[in-house]
Write a protein that holds these residues in place. Structure first.
Motif, PDB file in Angstrom:
ATOM      1  N   LYS A   7       4.642 -12.200  -1.773  1.00  0.00           N
ATOM      2  CA  LYS A   7       4.287 -13.345  -0.914  1.00  0.00           C
ATOM      3  C   LYS A   7       5.454 -13.717   0.011  1.00  0.00           C
ATOM      4  CE  LYS A   7       3.267 -15.883  -4.488  1.00  0.00           C
ATOM      5  NZ  LYS A   7       3.515 -14.811  -5.468  1.00  0.00           N
ATOM      6  N   SER A   8       6.658 -13.823  -0.570  1.00  0.00           N
ATOM      7  CA  SER A   8       7.817 -14.193   0.263  1.00  0.00           C
ATOM      8  C   SER A   8       8.050 -13.138   1.329  1.00  0.00           C
ATOM      9  CB  SER A   8       9.086 -14.326  -0.569  1.00  0.00           C
ATOM     10  OG  SER A   8       8.842 -15.107  -1.686  1.00  0.00           O
ATOM     11  N   SER A   9       7.962 -11.861   0.950  1.00  0.00           N
ATOM     12  CA  SER A   9       8.187 -10.781   1.919  1.00  0.00           C
ATOM     13  C   SER A   9       7.170 -10.864   3.050  1.00  0.00           C
ATOM     14  CB  SER A   9       8.066  -9.419   1.238  1.00  0.00           C
ATOM     15  OG  SER A   9       8.818  -9.391   0.064  1.00  0.00           O
ATOM     16  N   LEU A  10       5.916 -11.116   2.703  1.00  0.00           N
ATOM     17  CA  LEU A  10       4.874 -11.226   3.727  1.00  0.00           C
ATOM     18  C   LEU A  10       5.163 -12.390   4.669  1.00  0.00           C
ATOM     19  CD1 LEU A  10       1.752 -10.602   1.487  1.00  0.00           C
ATOM     20  CD2 LEU A  10       2.220  -9.378   3.623  1.00  0.00           C
ATOM     21  N   THR A  12       0.836  -1.208   0.000  1.00  0.00           N
ATOM     22  CA  THR A  12       0.000   0.000   0.000  1.00  0.00           C
ATOM     23  C   THR A  12       0.871   1.259   0.000  1.00  0.00           C
ATOM     24  OG1 THR A  12      -0.136  -0.149   2.411  1.00  0.00           O
ATOM     25  CG2 THR A  12      -1.993  -1.035   1.167  1.00  0.00           C
ATOM     26  N   ASP A  13       2.151   1.133   0.376  1.00  0.00           N
ATOM     27  CA  ASP A  13       3.061   2.288   0.290  1.00  0.00           C
ATOM     28  C   ASP A  13       3.272   2.732  -1.152  1.00  0.00           C
ATOM     29  OD1 ASP A  13       6.021   0.855  -0.418  1.00  0.00           O
ATOM     30  OD2 ASP A  13       4.547  -0.424   0.538  1.00  0.00           O
ATOM     31  N   ARG A  14       2.860   1.889  -2.102  1.00  0.00           N
ATOM     32  CA  ARG A  14       3.027   2.265  -3.511  1.00  0.00           C
ATOM     33  C   ARG A  14       1.724   2.731  -4.163  1.00  0.00           C
ATOM     34  NH1 ARG A  14       7.130  -0.696  -7.161  1.00  0.00           N
ATOM     35  NH2 ARG A  14       6.848   1.337  -8.126  1.00  0.00           N
TER      36      ARG A  14
END
Ligand code: GDP
Ligand code: ZN
Length: 344
Positions: A226-229, A168-170
């Motif tokens: 997905k990986s970051s989450l 959402t920062d983007r």
């Protein structure tokens, strides 16, 4: 449709596969019997299958209420051949042993997640999943027909999907309206929608709270985060992966399938590279129609039984589109996905 006759080589292959299967089942049963006969097994207790390595599974002990213990003890288990195939997420009754435990029973599954194997047969890869988290992001730009494809696949399995907008920062003026429109469309259809950022951490607490109630899988196109989450939500996952691969090395020469992880604040994640690709395979037209939830009241109400819902007179789907009960966007998705299915 006429059945194609198998050639000699194909018949031989199938026979060989069947023989190997029977042999594996016999070996499995022999190992389980051996463990059971050795007499030093503990009492029956509840367990959760957290990974599967061919003829063995990794099982975590559960307390009497079916909750994991804080230190998550894991045992390798053989399984009785009559249990059929166990998968990650299965809840079982098992007995602890010195080197291996034995699984003696499996409880009914509330859901099954399957995907095609290399031969095109559907194979169950995980059980008892409550939520399919469809991850999207401002970049890579979300395509409605892809989101709809995931939704249809989730509806077909009867597992509740939720849409998670990451990054959402983007969000900026170039994409804000479109994302808001998508949110309105999907929430009006009855789907849950959450916003999060792994960078600014906006929405993280709500996400953690949401996930704490369920066993979830994360799906979505490459690059959405997905990986970051998962790294953010499971700071200890790496440790766990290490432990499991150690167990695997001690076990047989088999590949890891799906693994189950515990979120620190409750709830579980089942993950594998295959699961992340969930939903992108073939489905039949009827499943596709029924997977569009708002089409359901109109199915079976067309004038012609074999209505293609394209331009036929008396088509209940087209009438609903005309009245605005079905949106242009969802109808467009349906037709787009249908075309991809009909291509050879
Ligand atoms: P996956 O392919 O879905 O597993 O996506 P990754 O987790 O590999 O993320 C893809 C890219 O998106 C990486 O460069 C991440 O750093 C970036 N990314 C992930 N989450 C966020 C976020 O919340 N905000 C921003 N700006 N970038 C993110
Ligand atoms: Zn019709």
């Amino acid at each position: 449709m006429s059945k194609r006759k198998l050639n000699r080589r194909q018949s031989w292959r199938i026979k060989k596969i069947q023989e190997e299967r029977a042999e594996r089942a016999a070996q499995k049963e022999a190992k389980a019997q051996q463990e059971l006969a050795s007499g030093d097994l503990g009492p029956e207790q509840l367990g959760l299958v957290i990974a599967h390595y061919g003829t063995q599974v990794a099982v975590e002990a559960l307390d009497q209420d079916g909750q994991p213990f804080p230190d998550h003890p894991v045992s390798r288990c053989h399984m009785r051949a009559n249990l059929g195939s166990l998968v990650t997420g299965d809840k079982v009754v098992w007995r602890e042993g010195e080197s291996h435990g034995v699984i003696v029973a499996v409880t009914d599954r509330s859901s099954e997640l399957s995907r095609p194997d290399p031969y095109g047969d559907m194979k169950i890869v995980a059980a008892n999943i409550d939520r399919i988290v469809i991850v999207i992001a401002p970049y890579p730009e979300p395509h409605e027909n892809l989101v709809d494809r995931y939704l249809v696949a989730a509806e077909t399995l009867d597992i509740k999907p939720i849409i998670l907008l990451n990054k959402t920062d983007r969000i900026d003026n170039s994409n804000r309206d479109r994302l808001a429109q998508m949110e309105t469309q999907y929430t009006e259809l009855g789907y849950e929608w959450l916003n999060v950022s792994t960078i600014s951490h906006q929405g993280c607490d709500d996400l953690i709270d949401y996930l704490s109630h369920y066993t979830s899988v994360f799906v979505g196109q490459s690059g959405v985060g997905k990986s970051s989450l998962i790294n953010m939500l499971l700071p200890e996952a790496n440790l766990k992966v290490g432990e499991l691969s150690e167990l695997r090395q001690k076990g047989t020469h088999t590949t890891t399938t799906a693994q189950l992880f515990h979120f620190p604040h409750g709830g579980h994640l089942i993950d594998s590279p295959g699961i992340r690709e969930f939903g992108l395979w073939h489905m039949d037209k009827q499943a596709l129609l029924e997977g569009f939830v708002e089409f359901r009241p109109f199915l079976g109400h067309c004038k012609f039984r074999d209505c293609a819902h394209e331009k036929e007179p008396g088509c209940a789907i087209l009438a609903a589109l005309e009245r605005g009960d079905i949106s242009e966007s969802r109808m467009g998705s349906f037709q787009y996905i249908l075309n991809t299915l009909e291509q050879p």
